[in-house]
Design an enzyme around this catalytic site. Structure first.
Site, PDB file in Angstrom:
ATOM      1  N   HIS A 167      -2.808  -5.735   7.283  1.00  0.00           N
ATOM      2  CA  HIS A 167      -3.091  -6.429   6.018  1.00  0.00           C
ATOM      3  C   HIS A 167      -1.696  -6.972   5.319  1.00  0.00           C
ATOM      4  O   HIS A 167      -1.851  -7.852   4.376  1.00  0.00           O
ATOM      5  CB  HIS A 167      -3.644  -5.294   5.067  1.00  0.00           C
ATOM      6  CG  HIS A 167      -4.885  -4.706   5.311  1.00  0.00           C
ATOM      7  ND1 HIS A 167      -5.895  -4.956   4.588  1.00  0.00           N
ATOM      8  CD2 HIS A 167      -5.232  -3.734   6.304  1.00  0.00           C
ATOM      9  CE1 HIS A 167      -7.183  -4.660   5.066  1.00  0.00           C
ATOM     10  NE2 HIS A 167      -6.661  -3.803   6.113  1.00  0.00           N
ATOM     11  N   ASP A 376       3.444 -11.916   0.751  1.00  0.00           N
ATOM     12  CA  ASP A 376       2.054 -11.230   0.501  1.00  0.00           C
ATOM     13  C   ASP A 376       1.247 -11.617   1.638  1.00  0.00           C
ATOM     14  O   ASP A 376       0.773 -12.730   1.973  1.00  0.00           O
ATOM     15  CB  ASP A 376       1.519 -11.417  -0.746  1.00  0.00           C
ATOM     16  CG  ASP A 376       0.729 -10.194  -1.380  1.00  0.00           C
ATOM     17  OD1 ASP A 376       0.304  -9.281  -0.542  1.00  0.00           O
ATOM     18  OD2 ASP A 376       0.768 -10.063  -2.568  1.00  0.00           O
TER      19      ASP A 376
HETATM   20  P1  ADQ Z   1      -1.685  -4.941  -2.048  1.00  0.00           P
HETATM   21  O1  ADQ Z   1      -0.316  -5.220  -1.845  1.00  0.00           O
HETATM   22  O2  ADQ Z   1      -2.151  -3.752  -2.645  1.00  0.00           O
HETATM   23  O3  ADQ Z   1      -2.649  -4.822  -0.481  1.00  0.00           O
HETATM   24  P2  ADQ Z   1      -3.487  -7.012  -3.462  1.00  0.00           P
HETATM   25  O4  ADQ Z   1      -4.132  -7.897  -2.382  1.00  0.00           O
HETATM   26  O5  ADQ Z   1      -2.911  -7.719  -4.371  1.00  0.00           O
HETATM   27  O6  ADQ Z   1      -2.239  -6.261  -2.880  1.00  0.00           O
HETATM   28  O7  ADQ Z   1      -4.456  -5.791  -3.702  1.00  0.00           O
HETATM   29  C1  ADQ Z   1      -4.517  -5.113  -4.738  1.00  0.00           C
HETATM   30  C2  ADQ Z   1      -5.771  -4.505  -5.270  1.00  0.00           C
HETATM   31  O8  ADQ Z   1      -5.505  -3.499  -6.119  1.00  0.00           O
HETATM   32  C3  ADQ Z   1      -6.754  -5.271  -6.149  1.00  0.00           C
HETATM   33  O9  ADQ Z   1      -7.950  -5.328  -5.959  1.00  0.00           O
HETATM   34  C4  ADQ Z   1      -6.373  -5.433  -7.669  1.00  0.00           C
HETATM   35  O10 ADQ Z   1      -7.225  -5.267  -8.644  1.00  0.00           O
HETATM   36  C5  ADQ Z   1      -5.830  -3.694  -7.333  1.00  0.00           C
HETATM   37  N1  ADQ Z   1      -4.752  -3.514  -8.511  1.00  0.00           N
HETATM   38  C6  ADQ Z   1      -3.476  -4.440  -8.394  1.00  0.00           C
HETATM   39  N2  ADQ Z   1      -2.922  -4.016  -9.262  1.00  0.00           N
HETATM   40  C7  ADQ Z   1      -3.525  -3.106 -10.170  1.00  0.00           C
HETATM   41  C8  ADQ Z   1      -3.568  -2.730 -11.563  1.00  0.00           C
HETATM   42  N3  ADQ Z   1      -2.505  -2.973 -12.041  1.00  0.00           N
HETATM   43  N4  ADQ Z   1      -4.181  -2.008 -11.887  1.00  0.00           N
HETATM   44  C9  ADQ Z   1      -5.599  -1.735 -11.096  1.00  0.00           C
HETATM   45  N5  ADQ Z   1      -5.570  -2.391  -9.995  1.00  0.00           N
HETATM   46  C10 ADQ Z   1      -4.566  -3.125  -9.571  1.00  0.00           C
HETATM   47  C11 ADQ Z   1      -2.462  -5.181   0.708  1.00  0.00           C
HETATM   48  C12 ADQ Z   1      -1.561  -6.279   0.933  1.00  0.00           C
HETATM   49  C13 ADQ Z   1      -2.166  -7.790   0.469  1.00  0.00           C
HETATM   50  C14 ADQ Z   1      -3.699  -7.665   0.753  1.00  0.00           C
HETATM   51  C15 ADQ Z   1      -4.528  -6.459   0.904  1.00  0.00           C
HETATM   52  C16 ADQ Z   1      -5.761  -6.425   1.375  1.00  0.00           C
HETATM   53  O11 ADQ Z   1      -0.188  -6.175   0.774  1.00  0.00           O
HETATM   54  O12 ADQ Z   1      -1.425  -8.696   1.013  1.00  0.00           O
HETATM   55  O13 ADQ Z   1      -4.421  -8.718   0.221  1.00  0.00           O
HETATM   56  O14 ADQ Z   1      -3.800  -5.226   1.344  1.00  0.00           O
HETATM   57  O15 ADQ Z   1      -5.777  -6.916   2.649  1.00  0.00           O
END
Ligand code: ADQ
Length: 466
Positions: A167, A376
């Site tokens: 990921h 990311d």
């Molecule tokens: P993450 O690093 O956690 O994931 P991201 O892809 O942005 O990053 O996913 C975050 C998820 O958590 C989203 O559904 C978002 O809505 C939720 N989230 C984030 N901040 C939040 C908050 N403040 N309150 C509630 N919910 C929140 C890892 C990798 C990413 C990749 C994903 C999926 O780092 O690059 O996109 O896995 O593969």
């Protein structure tokens, strides 16, 4: 032969570090994008999801597995001991691999003990999961916590199709070779049938490593890597959001309330939002610097804009995560101290998570979405922001060109997240962007967010694995 009665597909077994028990779906967001994505994949295959419960106890050592079936998904979870959590999770996974894979060699710790703990926990996962896997099951392992798991399962005689998806980014070879025993780690990956990456860029780095460091035979065209007589396919599968589920959230009372609350509290000011786990890879302090630069350049616009940053704490037992929290509080405090009025505070920093319904409402109420990670794998927040916009009056997404999502969302305002000038300029551009242009950009982005969704991601990966 074990087949799902619903689809006639072989049963799917997902193995990941953490497991979100389906009934707790609302909590999935706080654990990152992974949880929501996997739930959708497992649901219609009556699949099995194996991993760590998130709890600390000694019971995992005795082979105790907690099994529950909810909503067509069986979860099988084990606890980890304090030592395992310290060495495997806080240690090797989050203090070695995570910083290294996000190009933060300065934060990466290389300790023999944590590396051993990582191998030990991967071995325990294999020992406890292997008996649950039937001959025809398709096995899908997730993320950097479990890179060697496929090889550990093979050493127990498993002949199943086993795939792995990373990921997070895959670093450039010259960085990756600073990991002690890097070769051993990558060799374990070549025991999977299929290895998936978020983007072509991370895939190319991986193939480059296999060719130059391992001397593997690499076919760039179809992504096959052959070493010691075994061939593994390596391909890019950009993850998406669960569009159907997410876009319906806008109809809920919770989303409408959240939107109203945000609009009422900002009144005539335009709100700009950032939503991230509190993680140094997300570029939050750098983002605050960019906002500070914007206010320095255009002090007369201080009353036009309010920035809301939602960032719940994450991985709090790791020191670099404690530090980023302090840095951020200081930076927000400085700008607010210098620029607030009795009736106006330019930055609201909220140190907690919200439900996806509420986030939908906050995104919709915000005319600018600021998503500026330094690195990311993908970044699902960028896609959620787009999905939550009003098609008749959409907001502007400002997106880091170093997020995997930038490859698909080329119609965002792309920025270099390290440059405060670039961020300041992008904010000005977003504030001044006419409706026609906002709509044109939104329409292209939303088509990609809608079509390249998590169901398509799962189907593509499982088709190639199958
Ligand atoms: P993450 O690093 O956690 O994931 P991201 O892809 O942005 O990053 O996913 C975050 C998820 O958590 C989203 O559904 C978002 O809505 C939720 N989230 C984030 N901040 C939040 C908050 N403040 N309150 C509630 N919910 C929140 C890892 C990798 C990413 C990749 C994903 C999926 O780092 O690059 O996109 O896995 O593969």
């Amino acid at each position: 032969m074990e087949r799902s009665p619903l689809t006639d597909n072989p049963r799917l077994v997902v193995i990941s570090n953490r497991v979100a028990v389906p009934k707790a779906r609302g909590a999935a967001g706080a654990q990152g994008g992974l949880a929501g994505a996997l739930h959708a994949a497992l649901k219609d295959r009556e699949g099995l999801w194996f991993g760590w419960s998130g709890e600390e106890s000694e019971s995992g050592r005795t082979g105790n597995i907690d099994t529950q079936t909810n909503d067509g998904v069986t979860t099988a979870t084990i606890d980890l001991s304090q030592r395992d959590i310290e060495e495997y999770y806080n240690g090797y996974a989050n203090s070695t691999l995570w910083p290294l894979f996000h190009d933060r060699l300065d934060l990466a710790k290389f300790e023999r003990e944590t590396a051993k703990g990582y191998e030990r926990v991967n071995e325990r996962f294999a020992e406890l999961a292997a008996p649950l896997i039937e001959d025809d099951d398709v096995v899908w392992v997730h993320d950097y916590h479990l890179i060697p798991l496929g090889e550990r399962l093979r050493s127990r005689g498993l002949k199943n199709r086993i795939g792995f998806f990373l990921h997070i980014p895959w670093p450039a070879t010259r960085l990756f070779v600073s990991l002690p025993y890097h070769e051993r780690l990558v060799r374990t990956m070549l025991h999977y049938d299929l290895v998936g990456f978020q983007t072509r860029e991370w895939l190319d780095s991986f193939l480059h490593y296999c060719r130059t460091e391992l001397g593997a035979q690499v076919d760039e065209e179809n992504g096959s890597v052959t070493l010691d007589g075994r061939t593994t396919l390596a391909r890019a599968y950009p993850i998406g959001i669960d569009w159907d589920h997410f876009s319906k959230l806008g109809e809920t009372g919770e989303a409408r309330n959240a939107q109203q609350r945000m609009m009422a509290s900002t009144r005539r000011r335009i709100s700009m939002i950032g939503v991230d786990r509190l993680d140094y890879s997300k570029g939050i302090p750098e983002r605050i610097d960019g906002i500070g630069r914007f206010f320095d350049r255009e002090p007369e616009r201080i009353r036009d804009l309010v920035f809301v940053q939602i960032a719940p704490p994450s991985r709090e037992d790791v020191q670099s995560y404690q530090e980023i929290r302090e840095t951020l509080e200081q930076k927000c405090g400085q700008i607010n101290g210098a620029r607030s009025e009795v009736d106006m505070v330019p930055i609201r920093y909220v140190n907690r998570g919200y439900s996806h319904e509420e986030l939908f409402g906050f995104f919709r109420a915000s005319k600018i979405g600021l998503v500026t990670p330094l690195r990311d794998g993908m970044n699902l927040v960028a896609k959620e922001y787009v999905a939550a916009q009003d098609p008749e009056d959409p907001g502007v997404l400002i997106l880091s060109s170093f997020a995997g999502a930038a490859l698909q969302l080329q119609d965002a305002v792309l920025v270099n997240p390290h440059s405060p000038d670039d961020i300041a300029h992008a904010i000005r551009k977003a504030l001044d962007m006419p409706l026609d242009e906002r709509k044109a950009r939104y329409e292209k982005m939303v088509a990609s967010v809608r079509d390249d969704n998590v169901q398509a991601w799962t189907a593509d990966f499982l088709r190639d694995l199958g």
